[in-house]
Design an enzyme around this catalytic site. Structure first.
Site, PDB file in Angstrom:
ATOM      1  N   ASP A 125     -54.312 -15.242 -43.098  1.00 25.61           N
ATOM      2  CA  ASP A 125     -54.780 -16.340 -43.963  1.00 25.61           C
ATOM      3  C   ASP A 125     -54.518 -15.981 -45.430  1.00 25.61           C
ATOM      4  OD1 ASP A 125     -56.685 -14.278 -43.946  1.00 25.61           O
ATOM      5  OD2 ASP A 125     -58.364 -15.642 -44.323  1.00 25.61           O
ATOM      6  N   ASP A 169     -54.850  -9.783 -50.028  1.00 26.49           N
ATOM      7  CA  ASP A 169     -54.631  -8.571 -49.223  1.00 26.49           C
ATOM      8  C   ASP A 169     -53.797  -8.872 -47.989  1.00 26.49           C
ATOM      9  OD1 ASP A 169     -56.925  -9.970 -48.327  1.00 26.49           O
ATOM     10  OD2 ASP A 169     -57.673  -8.197 -47.288  1.00 26.49           O
ATOM     11  N   ASP A 170     -53.833 -10.116 -47.497  1.00 24.51           N
ATOM     12  CA  ASP A 170     -52.905 -10.514 -46.428  1.00 24.51           C
ATOM     13  C   ASP A 170     -51.468 -10.387 -46.931  1.00 24.51           C
ATOM     14  OD1 ASP A 170     -55.439 -12.304 -46.422  1.00 24.51           O
ATOM     15  OD2 ASP A 170     -54.738 -12.478 -44.360  1.00 24.51           O
ATOM     16  N   ASN A 230     -69.666  -7.988 -46.311  1.00 20.27           N
ATOM     17  CA  ASN A 230     -69.228  -8.242 -47.682  1.00 20.27           C
ATOM     18  C   ASN A 230     -69.516  -9.677 -48.103  1.00 20.27           C
ATOM     19  OD1 ASN A 230     -67.181  -9.388 -46.132  1.00 20.27           O
ATOM     20  ND2 ASN A 230     -65.496  -8.435 -47.232  1.00 20.27           N
ATOM     21  N   GLU A 274     -69.088  -9.433 -42.365  1.00 22.27           N
ATOM     22  CA  GLU A 274     -67.771  -9.362 -43.013  1.00 22.27           C
ATOM     23  C   GLU A 274     -67.163 -10.777 -42.962  1.00 22.27           C
ATOM     24  OE1 GLU A 274     -63.613  -9.401 -43.132  1.00 22.27           O
ATOM     25  OE2 GLU A 274     -64.678  -9.662 -41.241  1.00 22.27           O
ATOM     26  N   ASN A 282     -64.185 -12.288 -42.247  1.00 24.45           N
ATOM     27  CA  ASN A 282     -63.414 -12.836 -41.124  1.00 24.45           C
ATOM     28  C   ASN A 282     -64.300 -13.140 -39.912  1.00 24.45           C
ATOM     29  OD1 ASN A 282     -61.009 -12.747 -42.532  1.00 24.45           O
ATOM     30  ND2 ASN A 282     -60.456 -10.706 -41.779  1.00 24.45           N
ATOM     31  N   HIS A 301     -57.940  -4.652 -47.668  1.00 20.67           N
ATOM     32  CA  HIS A 301     -58.406  -4.587 -46.276  1.00 20.67           C
ATOM     33  C   HIS A 301     -57.282  -4.785 -45.252  1.00 20.67           C
ATOM     34  CE1 HIS A 301     -62.455  -5.114 -47.985  1.00 20.67           C
ATOM     35  NE2 HIS A 301     -61.954  -6.077 -48.706  1.00 20.67           N
ATOM     36  N   ASP A 302     -56.557  -5.889 -45.413  1.00 20.14           N
ATOM     37  CA  ASP A 302     -55.647  -6.292 -44.334  1.00 20.14           C
ATOM     38  C   ASP A 302     -54.481  -5.326 -44.153  1.00 20.14           C
ATOM     39  OD1 ASP A 302     -57.308  -8.411 -43.993  1.00 20.14           O
ATOM     40  OD2 ASP A 302     -56.011  -9.879 -44.968  1.00 20.14           O
TER      41      ASP A 302
HETATM   42  C1  BDR Z   1     -61.208  -9.939 -45.209  1.00 19.52           C
HETATM   43  O1  BDR Z   1     -61.649 -11.187 -45.726  1.00 19.52           O
HETATM   44  C2  BDR Z   1     -60.625 -11.796 -46.450  1.00 19.52           C
HETATM   45  O2  BDR Z   1     -61.124 -12.308 -47.647  1.00 19.52           O
HETATM   46  C3  BDR Z   1     -59.544 -10.774 -46.648  1.00 19.52           C
HETATM   47  O3  BDR Z   1     -58.268 -11.367 -46.651  1.00 19.52           O
HETATM   48  C4  BDR Z   1     -59.727  -9.839 -45.480  1.00 19.52           C
HETATM   49  O4  BDR Z   1     -59.010 -10.301 -44.349  1.00 19.52           O
HETATM   50  C5  BDR Z   1     -62.032  -8.843 -45.840  1.00 19.52           C
HETATM   51  O5  BDR Z   1     -63.382  -9.022 -45.532  1.00 19.52           O
HETATM   52 CA    CA Z   2     -57.231 -11.946 -44.545  1.00 18.96          CA
END
Ligand code: BDR
Ligand code: CA
Length: 308
Positions: free
Chosen positions: A9, A13-14, A158, A164, A166, A234-235
Site C-alpha cells: 500500500d 516505506d513500501d 503504533n 500496529e 496493518n 518497516h516494510d
Molecule cells: C506499517 O504501516 C504502514 O503505515 C507502513 O507502510 C507499514 O506497512 C507500519 O506499521
Molecule cells: Ca505498508
C-alpha cells in the site's frame, strides 16, 4: 533465485521496500506487485506502485489493484504519516503504463497455482487481499513457499498503544490469514522499529543520484512524524527477510488477532509458550541492524548505478 510477490500500500516505506527488491534482482525474482487500500486509498496506492515500477526500472512486473477497503471495518488511513499522496514530499514522474486487468486476489491465486511451492508472498499492507485469496482458494496455503508479513507486534502498537497499523486497518483479514493453516513469518514493530534511517544512514543514501530523490526525500518526510532518531522503514524489513533470513531471530509462537476488543482491536496476541500447541507463526524478535543496512544500502547502490 527466489520468486516473490509483494502485496503493498505505498506508502513511503513500501516504496523503500520495492526499491530494495529492485536492487536485489540477482537474488530475487519479483513476479508481481498487488495493491491494497491502506496508508492511502487504493487509487493512490496503485498509482504510486505504477510510478515506482517505472522509476525503479522494474520492467514488466505486473501491478494489479486489489481491495479498496477492509472486510468489515470502516476505513483507517495513515495519510498523517505518509502524506496525502502516500509518498510524502516525493514527486515521481507520472506513470506511462496502466495497471494489469483483473483483481489482485485472482492474480495472487493464479500466480501461486501456476508455481506451487515456489513463490514467497510478502505482505506489507493490510491483509485484505490475502484473506480474500485464502477464502477463494484455500490451497494457496500449500502452494505458497512462504508468507512474510510486516505487521503486528508482541510489545506495543503504533497506531494506538495496542495495535500496529496493518493489523488495525483490517483485523478480521489478519485473523483469517493467521488462522489459515500456514506459518506466517511476522516481522513486527518489535524489530522494524530498530531499522531507523538515522543521520549516518541518510549520509549513505545521499550520493545515490536519482534514487536519492526517493530515498532521502521519502525518509525526510517520514521523519517529520516518526522522529525517534529517524523513521523506521518497516516494510523493507520484510523484503530483507526474504533476502537474508539470518539477519533476524525468529521464534515460533501462536498468534491470535484481537477483533473484539474495545481498546485492543487489531492487537496481535503473541504466545511464545506453546504448551504443546502447533505454532502458526515465526515471530521476529531481533534484527542485526548493521547487517540490515549493509544489505539494503548495497541493493540501493546497485540500483542507483543501473538507473544512472
Ligand atoms: C506499517 O504501516 C504502514 O503505515 C507502513 O507502510 C507499514 O506497512 C507500519 O506499521
Ligand atoms: Ca505498508
Amino acid at each position: 533465485m527466489k520468486k516473490v510477490l509483494i502485496d503493498c500500500d505505498p506508502g513511503i516505506d513500501d516504496a523503500l521496500a520495492l526499491a530494495l527488491a529492485a536492487g536485489s534482482r540477482d537474488a530475487l525474482d519479483l513476479v508481481g506487485v498487488t495493491t491494497v487500500g491502506g496508508n492511502v486509498d487504493l487509487p493512490l496506492t496503485t498509482a504510486n506502485a505504477l510510478a515506482l515500477r517505472e522509476f525503479l526500472d522494474l520492467g514488466d512486473v505486473p501491478v494489479t489493484p486489489g481491495s479498496a477497503g477492509a472486510l468489515l471495518r470502516h476505513t483507517v488511513r495513515a495519510d498523517h504519516v505518509h502524506g496525502a499522496s502516500g509518498l510524502g514530499a516525493v514527486v515521481l514522474p507520472a506513470p506511462v503504463r496502466e495497471p494489469s486487468e483483473g483483481h489482485a486476489v485472482d492474480f495472487i491465486v493464479d500466480a501461486l497455482r501456476a508455481a506451487p511451492g515456489e513463490i514467497t508472498l510478502v505482505a506489507v499492507g493490510p491483509l485484505t487481499n490475502l484473506a480474500l485469496a485464502v477464502r477463494r482458494e484455500p490451497r494457496i496455503v500449500e502452494w505458497a513457499r512462504d508468507l512474510v508479513i510486516m505487521g503486528g507486534s508482541y510489545t506495543r502498537g503504533n497506531h494506538n498503544p495496542a495495535a500496529e497499523f496493518n493489523m488495525l486497518a483490517d483485523p478480521e483479514a489478519a485473523a483469517i490469514v493467521f488462522g489459515a493453516g500456514w506459518t506466517v513469518t511476522m516481522i513486527g514493530l518489535d524489530v522494524t522499529l530498530t531499522a531507523v534511517v538515522n543521520a549516518a544512514v541518510l549520509d549513505r543514501m545521499r550520493p545515490l543520484g536519482r534514487l536519492a530523490e526517493l530515498l532521502v526525500t521519502g525518509a525526510q518526510s517520514y521523519m517529520a512524524v516518526t522522529a525517534e532518531g529517524g523513521p523506521a522503514i518497516h516494510d523493507a524489513c520484510a523484503v530483507a527477510y526474504t533476502l537474508d533470513p539470518s539477519l533476524f531471530t525468529c521464534v515460533p509462537a501462536v498468534v491470535d488477532v484481537e477483533t473484539a476488543g474495545l481498546y485492543t482491536r487489531g492487537m496481535t496476541v503473541v504466545d511464545f509458550d506453546l504448551a504443546g500447541r502447533e505454532p502458526n507463526a515465526l515471530v521476529a524478535t531481533s534484527l542485526d541492524v548493521p547487517g540490515f543496512w549493509d544489505l539494503v544500502i548495497g541493493a540501493y547502490e546497485r540500483l542507483a548505478a543501473r538507473l544512472r
